[in-house]
Motif scaffolding. Sequence first.
Motif, PDB file in Angstrom:
ATOM      1  N   ASP A   1       6.104  -3.470  -7.559  1.00 27.00           N
ATOM      2  CA  ASP A   1       6.216  -2.329  -6.638  1.00 27.00           C
ATOM      3  C   ASP A   1       4.838  -1.736  -6.411  1.00 27.00           C
ATOM      4  OD1 ASP A   1       5.892  -1.267  -9.182  1.00 27.00           O
ATOM      5  OD2 ASP A   1       7.811  -0.241  -9.222  1.00 27.00           O
TER       6      ASP A   1
ATOM      7  N   TYR B   1       2.391   1.548  -4.236  1.00 26.07           N
ATOM      8  CA  TYR B   1       2.267   2.821  -3.517  1.00 26.07           C
ATOM      9  C   TYR B   1       1.096   2.757  -2.545  1.00 26.07           C
ATOM     10  CZ  TYR B   1       5.391   4.957  -6.964  1.00 26.07           C
ATOM     11  OH  TYR B   1       6.477   5.267  -7.746  1.00 26.07           O
ATOM     12  N   LYS B   2       1.266   3.376  -1.391  1.00 33.00           N
ATOM     13  CA  LYS B   2       0.157   3.545  -0.470  1.00 33.00           C
ATOM     14  C   LYS B   2      -0.805   4.640  -0.945  1.00 33.00           C
ATOM     15  CE  LYS B   2       2.860   2.220   3.625  1.00 33.00           C
ATOM     16  NZ  LYS B   2       3.406   2.692   4.924  1.00 33.00           N
ATOM     17  N   THR B   3      -0.311   5.518  -1.801  1.00 30.78           N
ATOM     18  CA  THR B   3      -1.099   6.632  -2.309  1.00 30.78           C
ATOM     19  C   THR B   3      -2.145   6.147  -3.306  1.00 30.78           C
ATOM     20  OG1 THR B   3       0.847   8.051  -2.075  1.00 30.78           O
ATOM     21  CG2 THR B   3      -0.944   8.884  -3.449  1.00 30.78           C
TER      22      THR B   3
ATOM     23  N   ASP C   1       6.377   2.626  -2.080  1.00 28.19           N
ATOM     24  CA  ASP C   1       6.365   2.358  -0.641  1.00 28.19           C
ATOM     25  C   ASP C   1       6.702   0.915  -0.293  1.00 28.19           C
ATOM     26  OD1 ASP C   1       5.450   5.002   0.324  1.00 28.19           O
ATOM     27  OD2 ASP C   1       3.654   4.513  -0.839  1.00 28.19           O
ATOM     28  N   GLY C   2       6.543   0.007  -1.249  1.00 23.35           N
ATOM     29  CA  GLY C   2       6.799  -1.384  -0.914  1.00 23.35           C
ATOM     30  C   GLY C   2       6.672  -2.281  -2.123  1.00 23.35           C
TER      31      GLY C   2
END
Length: 544
Positions: free
Chosen positions: A169, A171-173, A192-193
């Motif tokens: 998994d 995060y874009k953050t 996020d993806g």
Amino acid sequence: MLPKQAGLFALRLCAIFLALSIVTAEDPYRFFNWNVTYGDIYPLGVRQQGILINGQFPGPEIYSVTNDNLIINVHNSLPEPFLLSWNGVQQRKNSYQDGVYGTTCPIPPGKNFTYTLQMKDQIGSFFYFPSLAFHKAAGGFGPIKVLSRPRIPVPFPEPAGDYSLLIGDWYKTNHTKLKAILDRGHRLPFPDGILINGQGPNGTSFTVEQGKTYRLRISNVGLQHSLNFRIQGHKMKLVEVEGTHTVQTTYSELDIHVGQSYSVLITADQPAQDYFVAVSTRFTKPVLTTTATLHYSNSKRPVSGLIPGGPTSEIDWSLNQARSIRTNLTASGPRPNPQGSYHYGLINITRSIKLESSAAQVDKKQRYAVNSVSFVPADTPLKIADYFDIDGVFRVGSISDNPTGKKMYLDTSVMGADFRAFVEIVFQNHEDIVQSWHIDGYSFWVVGMDGGVWTPASRNQYNLRDAVSRCTTQVYPKSWTAIYMALDNVGMWNVRTEFWARQYLGQQFYLRVYSPVKSLRDEYPIPVNALLCGRAVGRQTRPL
């Protein structure tokens, strides 16, 4: 380009190790020179700050053979301290090289450290990752494959190709903002993806030739979610789990929990076209899915049709699959006789340990614990403090063998254990999530798992014949998992959740496997190049 001083230091070390290998006819040496930097990455289509190793995201693959010596010179070009750890590589007698803060001082910015690892009596599929400051959420991870020595038979024909797949998994953050969320006492948001080898949907492909068989080594390097892996129109034959050859069972899809690694064989026996490789989250709402492409070299058309769906049932399906994974007792491991002179099911347990996770607020901040103790790092790595007999850094016995029922509290938790003991460990999960647990420095036999609360009567259902030996195991919601482990590796070893936010917020402790005999047979001395920090600054390691 590495600074001249660090480069000369690495060259001197290489010369020393090369000379030793020639003079003493030791096992082969492999040398790696890595530079760790920040750089722009776009895994989900937006620019992020990622951690690169030699400019790569994910990092370079470590390829080795049983008993190889790896000399990995890591130069830290980040503006903050950095450490790499080796998920599943056992570090026999050498926890100083483990690369977690309880054993190893961080590499300061602009400095380097040379890891000396040996793949002693190991085979299999593993990975490395950064262990400090929530760096794992920025990258810095890569695959490790350890092949059998040529003289040792492998229980399947040599495949036409050998691919590593890192799934997880994402995060874009930026990882620093995620860390700040945790530092403020909050939980992480939903990711996020999903990435496959650092790429989002349709970002990567694997080429195969029709009629040939390939090995895929799949590792879940993510932060918190179990993932399901499948390939459109193809079956997978499981052959290895974290260093153990398994009974060769065929699956349509595999649940791979955080921190776990699996090897499967696939045969390109379908019509010549491209096919979806699908990975999706398990036990989540919503479900995140990403894809890669299995590309036939003589493909007649691009990927088409529906992305193959994952299992529709939840815990029972996954639990039954986990129970079906067993050791191949007819296969050799890193040695011709992997079972040795004893069998785990015939050894008397010398100690039973029960570990219970919990989540709570401490001082109005989110924390996680094992047996009510939420781990806080000391000012000096525990193994370094142990070597120099520095008082006040940690206390052996600061975590109980069993749940205490106490309110959660903070401590630098260390559990003492005797060298050569044979222990039973039960992971009890009272929560509504699937958990994943890892023990550095060891492989252990997963002898049982079931729903409800473990009792001594649960031993009646243990698999004492062909349980799989591995280093990471899942525990299902409101369930337990039991393992057997031979404490044959002296050192200070991290026992942790593989859910990285929980690990960062205290769900871990250290197992101090102790021998009163100060012998090179049992444990290597502190490395001559060991970095010293905290209260160990100014101490002297042994001379060259």
